[in-house]
Every structure is written in structure tokens, then in C-alpha cells.
Design a protein around this motif. Structure first.
Motif, PDB file in Angstrom:
ATOM      1  N   CYS A   5       0.895  -1.175  -0.070  1.00  0.00           N
ATOM      2  CA  CYS A   5      -0.011   0.082  -0.035  1.00  0.00           C
ATOM      3  C   CYS A   5       0.863   1.156   0.019  1.00  0.00           C
ATOM      4  O   CYS A   5       1.933   1.447   0.370  1.00  0.00           O
ATOM      5  N   ALA A  56      -3.535   0.179  -3.508  1.00  0.00           N
ATOM      6  CA  ALA A  56      -2.697  -0.931  -2.917  1.00  0.00           C
ATOM      7  C   ALA A  56      -2.480  -1.723  -4.308  1.00  0.00           C
ATOM      8  O   ALA A  56      -3.408  -1.812  -5.036  1.00  0.00           O
ATOM      9  N   VAL A  75      -2.789   5.447   1.702  1.00  0.00           N
ATOM     10  CA  VAL A  75      -3.046   3.947   2.178  1.00  0.00           C
ATOM     11  C   VAL A  75      -2.222   3.729   3.123  1.00  0.00           C
ATOM     12  O   VAL A  75      -1.036   3.305   2.614  1.00  0.00           O
ATOM     13  N   VAL A  99      -1.804  -2.632   5.271  1.00  0.00           N
ATOM     14  CA  VAL A  99      -2.727  -3.398   4.487  1.00  0.00           C
ATOM     15  C   VAL A  99      -2.611  -4.778   5.177  1.00  0.00           C
ATOM     16  O   VAL A  99      -1.392  -4.801   5.845  1.00  0.00           O
ATOM     17  N   THR A 129      -7.540  -2.822   3.926  1.00  0.00           N
ATOM     18  CA  THR A 129      -6.712  -1.751   4.057  1.00  0.00           C
ATOM     19  C   THR A 129      -7.476  -0.496   4.684  1.00  0.00           C
ATOM     20  O   THR A 129      -8.370  -0.398   4.769  1.00  0.00           O
TER      21      THR A 129
END
Length: 512
Positions: free
Chosen positions: A304, A310, A331, A334, A345
Motif C-alpha cells: 500500500c 494498494a 493507504v 494493509v 486496507t
């Protein structure tokens, strides 16, 4: 007077209305006593009307007379003298034959009478008698109104009126207003104590992972190096150089002798631990890579990034299988699991997304957090997970992300979460505090704020990552004072020496 457009005026009016009612948002509507009584009276009549008349009433006799003709069901009732205590006459069962196919005669009939204690307990639970209600009542009841209007008493079950609820008879428990649920007593966990501080990095230690054999662990740092340490002694075994910026994620494969790392240099590397060299690069992210995880059953790597995506990589071919796009900000974390949904996520856009690995699409988006979600952890045994944010730690249920409960009290930027099979959840924050929670009840049983390494600034007391070793008897934390701290359970602690300071509290289960 300054003229404004209709659009501006409408939005000003909306804002005033919002400001007026914002304090009442999500508050329950206050209970109206009058409507509550009417509701209870209706419920009493519809659900319990058929059984309210069943016990026969007997009052202490002043003069014996025949059955009261006012009772439409023909039960024996006697007029009682004032000031004397009322009693109920509890009758036994109806006559019935002792077995199937036996005719009911005077010789074969069986009729059981209740015991004295059973009759007393039943009498206590019974509602107040009609004469007591009449004595307590000041206004005319529904029954009186019906009588005076010429409608027969039979049209409604006897003994039923609004006065029944008002005059204070013994209410059935089903009619009582339900209490809010209270927190169950948490399981006792021994406190954790610091027993080793490992130093060697020259920058913030940003990530940490323990290898599956539980012999060593690996850390990544802002000094651009990856270091491998002996878990038992805490001594440095190896340093790996290759990243040109802060290393933000490391993980050791359980299926092959590979170590994967990612960093703020946009690079994702695969290290062969037999040669201690980089053997693969995974190119595709457009910005810093913040975290990575390996799928437990197939050769798939998930990363990510700050580029709001991701990516799923085939470990062997280096090909990008899917780009998971949908988040609107970086992000931060993950996680992978074998069961559906397989990828979770957490992002700085305050949402958590549960992804379908095969389709590469979002299955569920959870929008309950108000602030950035920097940490997600999956429970090793239960089909649940937790997410950490500065507003709350929240627990969720797979597969649809149903909300379970809030864990409130860690008022800081939560960077990392870890949980073991015993139900100990650890949250580490940017200000150096670490809270330990009971997973099932959400009870915070310990708070730790370890001293920073001598020579470090007090502000350098953040916890960036924490992980349990494979035996779950050690807790390792990666910190901003360039050290790795190792905690273990206090063997000498017992429930008597460290009792749970537990108070039943109202569970806060708000859906936001």
C-alpha cells in the motif's frame, strides 16, 4: 443592505439549522411518560389479557356470600373488609386421567394442588387485586367508563385498565423498560514489563517482523538499513543496505527463504536470505510505499502506498496482478487473510476497505472512523479485526465488516496494533504511550509509557510498530528513540496482587 443570492441565503439558513440541532445529533428521544403508560397498557391488554383473570381472588372474610355476580368468569370472589391484607386463592390443576385411554371418573381423576411455597411465590408475582386498585384510584378507569357507557365488561379482559399500570401493581418483567447492557467482567491478564532495550539503528525504527521459526527478527529504519537481530540474546546478526530512503515495511515469508521490504523510495524489494541479496524489484507505485503483507496460502504480495492505491504482486513473476484503487488519500496499512474478504486496507481518507482478491474490487467500505486509519490487525483465532485511529479503536466482524464495539481512551495518534491468541490487544501511539486491552470486553487493563533512550529528546518517544513473537510470550516495539524494546509478562503477578479495577460501565456502541 448587502444583497445575497438565493443560493447563499439558503445555505446560511441550512447552517443555522444545523448549528441549532448539532448538539442533539444521535441522542435518544426523551421518554414521554404518558405515551409510555398508554403503550404498556395496550401491551398488557393484547399480550397478557387472556391470563390476567386466571387466579381466583380471595379476601379476608367479613361476611360470607355467594360468588360475585360482577365477575363474568364466575370465579369465587368475596368482598373484603378495609384495612385487612388481601390474599389470593391459588387453585390446582384440572382433573385429568392418570394415563392415555383411561376414562375420567370419580375414581380415576387426578387433581394436583400446588404446594404452600409455590402458591406464595405465585401470589407475590400476581398483579394487585381490583379492590386495591379501586382504593388507590382517584380518577375513573377505562372499565368504569365502559360500564357507565353501557358496554359490557366482557368486551375487554377483566382486571385490565390503565389504572393497572398507573396504580402500582407488581409489573410483569416483560413490561419493564429494558436497561442498557452492562460490560461483562473482563478476563484477567498479567501485566507486561520491559525487560530489554536493543539499540543499534541510527534513525527512527519504523517497522518490525518476527520470522516464522522464532529464532530472529528484522527491523527497518529511517537510517535506510534493514537489520536482523537474534531474538533470544538481542544481538545484531546482519545489516542489509539497498534502500535509498526510510524503510517503512518488512515481512518474512513462511513459504520461502525470502524477506520483503518497502520504503519511501517507492521501492519494493525481495531479499534472498541464503545470499543476503536483492533478487527481485516490484515496480509500479508512484509514491512512498507505507506497508506490505504476504498472503498466507498463495504466492502473492500486497503493498500500500501514498499514491492512494494498494497493489497485488505475483511474487515469482514480479507482475502486478491488480491495482486496488478507490481510496482518496494515502493507504497506510494493509492486511491479508486466507478467507474472504482476503485484503483489508486502512487509509488516511478515514475509511477501511475490504477487497475481493479475485475480482480486485471493493467488497465493503467502512466509514465509521472520523480520522486517519493507520493500523489494522486481524485476530489470530476469531473471525474479527480491529482498526486504530486517533478517535477510537474499533472492532469489526468479518465478512461484512459489522461493527462490534469501540475501545475508547487511547487519545493519541495510533500507529500500530497487535493482538495475540490470549486476547491481549496492544495499541502503540505517536506520543510513546502503549495501551493493553482485553479483546473481548474492550477493557484497558494496562498503560505503559517507557522512558526514552538516554540522549534522545523527550519528543522522540513514539511507537511506530509492535509485534508479538511466534510464542506470543514476548512483545517487541519499534520506537522513535532508535531502539527496539522487548516486553514480557510479569511471572510474579497474580490476580490478587494485580486485581482488575473493573467497574460495570454502559457499553458505548455508537455507529460512528
Amino acid at each position: 443592505v448587502q444583497k445575497h443570492s438565493v443560493h447563499t441565503l439558503v445555505f446560511r439558513s441550512l447552517k443555522r439549522t444545523h448549528d441549532m440541532f448539532v448538539a442533539d445529533n444521535a441522542k435518544p428521544i426523551p421518554l414521554d411518560e404518558e405515551s409510555h403508560k398508554v403503550k404498556m397498557a395496550v401491551k398488557l391488554r393484547t399480550e397478557y389479557g387472556l391470563v390476567l383473570h386466571m387466579p381466583s381472588l380471595k379476601e379476608n372474610l367479613r361476611e360470607k356470600g355467594g360468588p360475585n355476580t360482577g365477575d363474568p368468569y364466575g370465579h369465587k370472589q368475596y368482598s373484603g373488609s378495609q384495612g385487612q391484607e388481601l390474599e389470593y386463592m391459588i387453585t390446582g390443576t384440572h382433573p385429568y386421567p392418570p394415563g392415555p385411554g383411561v376414562a375420567l371418573t370419580a375414581d380415576t381423576k387426578v387433581q394436583r394442588m400446588p404446594s404452600e411455597s409455590a402458591a406464595q411465590s405465585l401470589a407475590v408475582a400476581l398483579p394487585a387485586s381490583q379492590s386495591r386498585l379501586d382504593a388507590n384510584r382517584t380518577a375513573a378507569g377505562v372499565g368504569d367508563i365502559y360500564r357507565h357507557a353501557g358496554i359490557s365488561e366482557r368486551s375487554q379482559p377483566p382486571g385490565m385498565s390503565v389504572a393497572m399500570v398507573e396504580a402500582g401493581g407488581n409489573k410483569n418483567s416483560a413490561l419493564m423498560a429494558k436497561k442498557a447492557p452492562t460490560m461483562p467482567k473482563p478476563q484477567w491478564h498479567p501485566p507486561w514489563k520491559l525487560y530489554r532495550v536493543i539499540s543499534g539503528h541510527l534513525g527512527w525504527v519504523r517497522c518490525i517482523a518476527v520470522e516464522p521459526g522464532n529464532q530472529w527478527f528484522v527491523t527497518g529504519s529511517a537510517d535506510r538499513t534493514i537489520k536482523i537481530w537474534d531474538l533470544a540474546s538481542g544481538k545484531l546478526k546482519l545489516s542489509l543496505t539497498g534502500h535509498i530512503s526510510t524503510v517503512r515495511g518488512v515481512i518474512v515469508s513462511a513459504r520461502s527463504p525470502y524477506l520483503f521490504s518497502c520504503g519511501e523510495d517507492k521501492q519494493v524489494k525481495c531479499w534472498d536470505l541464503e545470499y543476503n541479496k536483492v533478487i527481485r524489484h516490484y515496480h509500479g507505485h508512484l509514491s512512498a510505499v507505507y506497508g506490505l503483507d504476504l498472503h498466507p496460502t498463495i504466492d502473492v504480495l500486497v503493498t500500500c502506498s501514498r499514491d492512494s492505491t494498494a497493489r497485488i504482486w505475483d511474487v515469482r513473476t514480479k507482475a502486478s496482478v491488480h491495482t486496488l484503487s478507490g481510496h482518496t488519500n494515502a493507504v497506510a496499512t494493509v492486511k491479508c487473510q486466507a478467507a474472504e474478504p482476503q485484503i483489508i486496507t486502512g487509509s488516511h481518507d478515514t475509511t477501511i476497505r475490504l477487497w475481493d482478491l479475485v475480482a480486485g474490487k471493493t467488497r465493503v467500505t467502512l466509514t465509521n472512523h472520523k480520522k486517519s486509519v493507520r493500523a489494522v490487525v486481524l485476530h489470530p483465532r476469531h473471525y474479527t479485526f480491529a482498526s486504530g485511529s486517533p478517535d477510537n479503536i474499533k472492532q469489526w466482524k468479518f465478512p461484512d465488516g459489522n461493527f462490534i464495539q469501540n475501545l475508547s481512551g487511547h487519545n493519541a495518534i495510533i500507529n500500530t496494533l497487535a493482538v495475540n491468541s490470549d486476547g491481549v490487544l496492544v495499541s502503540g501511539a505517536d506520543n510513546g504511550t502503549m495501551h493493553l486491552w482485553d479483546w473481548r470486553t474492550g477493557y484497558n487493563f494496562q498503560r505503559v509509557h517507557a522512558a526514552v533512550q538516554p540522549g534522545s529528546l523527550d519528543s522522540e518517544s513514539g511507537i511506530f510498530a509492535c509485534v508479538f513473537d511466534q510464542s506470543e510470550s514476548r512483545l517487541l516495539t519499534a520506537e522513535a528513540d532508535k531502539t527496539i524494546k522487548v516486553y514480557k509478562e510479569d511471572d510474579t503477578a497474580t490476580e490478587e496482587t494485580h486485581p482488575v479495577s473493573w467497574k460495570p460501565e454502559i457499553i458505548k456502541r455508537k455507529r460512528f
